[in-house]
Design an enzyme around this catalytic site. Structure first.
Site, PDB file in Angstrom:
ATOM      1  N   ARG A  29      -4.262   2.611   0.351  1.00 35.24           N
ATOM      2  CA  ARG A  29      -4.117   1.179   0.645  1.00 35.24           C
ATOM      3  C   ARG A  29      -2.767   0.907   1.295  1.00 35.24           C
ATOM      4  O   ARG A  29      -2.664   0.119   2.246  1.00 35.24           O
ATOM      5  CB  ARG A  29      -4.257   0.377  -0.651  1.00 35.24           C
ATOM      6  N   ASN A  74       0.561  -7.707  -0.051  1.00 33.04           N
ATOM      7  CA  ASN A  74       1.333  -6.528  -0.449  1.00 33.04           C
ATOM      8  C   ASN A  74       1.996  -6.655  -1.816  1.00 33.04           C
ATOM      9  O   ASN A  74       2.652  -5.708  -2.279  1.00 33.04           O
ATOM     10  CB  ASN A  74       2.405  -6.228   0.602  1.00 33.04           C
TER      11      ASN A  74
END
Length: 438
Positions: A29, A74
């Site tokens: 990711r 994030n």
């Protein structure tokens, strides 16, 4: 230049990933989020710095800038310490050689392989970026709430097609998510307290009862591929066709006939076929706008040394454009100079320069000083520029170039580099003097 680098990384991953297998999903990711960000800073509006896979996700925020790390997509990215530890080992072997961007790409691959997933090739040689911007991460990383149109646009922006969209989404076969990434589908899909009709009602009821028991839960984690979150397999795609994809972006893959047909095709084929196709898309994603060679070093030098108030923004702009040409708009390592370069984006540029020379009565100067306009830069407290070298103490014509630049900027703001202006002025001034000689 560092023959043991990939072995060092692979060995570390193999030794430690089994202690925290969920990190494999977190690390791939991280790689995905890093590659998807393009950057255009307000301070350097003249230079669309196409970031891509450059490890800019690792940069921290400063008092003047909110970095990618601070963007909502994030905030739940994990694995930074893991990358730091790998970097330390590689630096001990080869100081200053292996980029963080390459380390992220290699760690992502090796962690998936170590947990039983597919292998893919990882070409190396990426250079690290030096600028990171929160808004660009928010604007470019595909969100879990994205519909098909949004996903198609964001993937297309990176040169990825619908096949890549389906295959890269397949990484959701491992790992977990926080309730906050999909709770709107359970509690408030259209803003009136309703549930997403595209989500299987039995699955939704189970999530509400046993996982995300209230709409404000932002700590509970949920498997993205229920019952198979540790295995890199086709189960994720099976859930999609049962309307049990966790995210709206997962469900979106079944709303388009092309992507839905491809999902069905993957399920009908062997697992190795999925692995092979996934590998191709991962390698393709890993190449998004990468910078190689010394171009990023040049960018780093200019941004760090010459973005202060001592340097005119016009000169910075000149260098921004020169770098943009050098990067070939796509981060390539070789600039392609060509006759009539500005014929499309600033067709009057050469004529403006010629006309100015024809009307200017000053003595023409031998302005041929190289090909990058670095002679225009002033010295700073940390660096003595070319201007201060003995051969250049008697060089004249700087004001002349500034005046030409001003005229060109008025016609085509942010297009023509100072380097090209110097080259054109040198030629046209010599031609003019020759014409006026008896």
């Amino acid at each position: 230049n560092c023959p043991k680098a990939e072995k060092i990384i692979q060995d570390f991953v193999n030794q430690h990933i089994h202690n925290a297998p969920s990190l494999a999903a977190a690390l791939i990711r991280m790689h995905f989020h890093d590659c998807f960000v393009r950057l255009l800073t307000e301070k350097f509006m003249f230079l669309p710095l196409i970031q891509g896979c450059d490890a800019s996700l690792l940069l921290n925020s400063t008092s003047n800038n909110q970095a990618e790390k601070a963007a909502t997509p994030n905030l739940t990215v994990r694995g930074f310490d893991f990358i730091d530890r790998v970097k330390s080992l590689v630096e001990a072997e080869c100081p200053g050689i292996v980029s963080c961007a390459d380390i992220i790409a290699l760690v992502a691959r090796d962690s998936i392989v170590a947990t039983g997933g597919p292998f893919w090739r990882v070409p190396t040689g990426r250079r690290d970026g030096t600028i990171s911007n929160r808004s660009e991460a928010l604007n470019n990383i595909p969100p879990p709430t994205g519909n098909f149109s949004t996903l198609q646009r964001l993937f297309s922006n990176q040169g990825l097609d619908l096949t890549d969209l389906v295959l890269l989404s397949g990484a959701h076969t491992i790992g977990v998510s926080h309730c906050s990434s999909f709770s709107a589908r359970l509690y408030n899909f259209t803003g009136v307290g309703d549930q997403d009709p595209a989500l299987d009602s039995e699955y939704a009821a189970n999530l509400k009862a046993k996982k995300c028991t209230n709409p404000n839960d932002n700590t509970t984690i949920v498997e993205m591929d229920p019952g198979s979150r540790k295995t890199f397999d086709l189960s994720y795609y099976s859930h999609l066709l049962k309307r049990r994809g966790l995210f709206q972006s997962d469900a979106a893959l079944t709303t388009n006939p092309t992507t839905k047909t491809f999902v069905t095709k993957l399920l009908q084929g062997p697992i190795q076929n999925f692995y092979d196709e996934f590998a191709k898309s991962m390698e393709k994603m890993g190449r998004i706008n990468v910078k190689t060679g010394s171009t990023e070093v040049l960018l780093t030098y200019i941004v760090s040394k010459y973005s202060n108030s001592d340097l005119k923004m016009g000169v910075i702009r000149c260098f921004g454009i020169a770098i943009l040409v050098l990067l070939g708009f796509l981060g390539s390592t070789q600039a392609q100079l060509q006759l009539g370069f500005y014929s499309k984006n600033c067709p009057k540029a050469e004529k403006i320069i010629q006309d100015f020379l024809l009307t200017e009565k000053s003595a023409f100067l031998p302005l041929i000083q190289g090909c990058d306009a670095s002679l225009l830069l002033n010295s700073t407290s940390n660096n003595q520029a070319e201007k201060d070298a003995n051969p250049n103490l008697t060089v004249r014509g700087f004001d002349f170039i500034d005046r030409v630049k001003s005229l060109v900027e008025a016609d085509c703001p942010g297009i023509v580099s100072c380097a090209d202006i110097i080259a054109l002025v040198a030629r046209d001034s010599i031609a003019r003097v020759a014409c006026e000689s008896p």
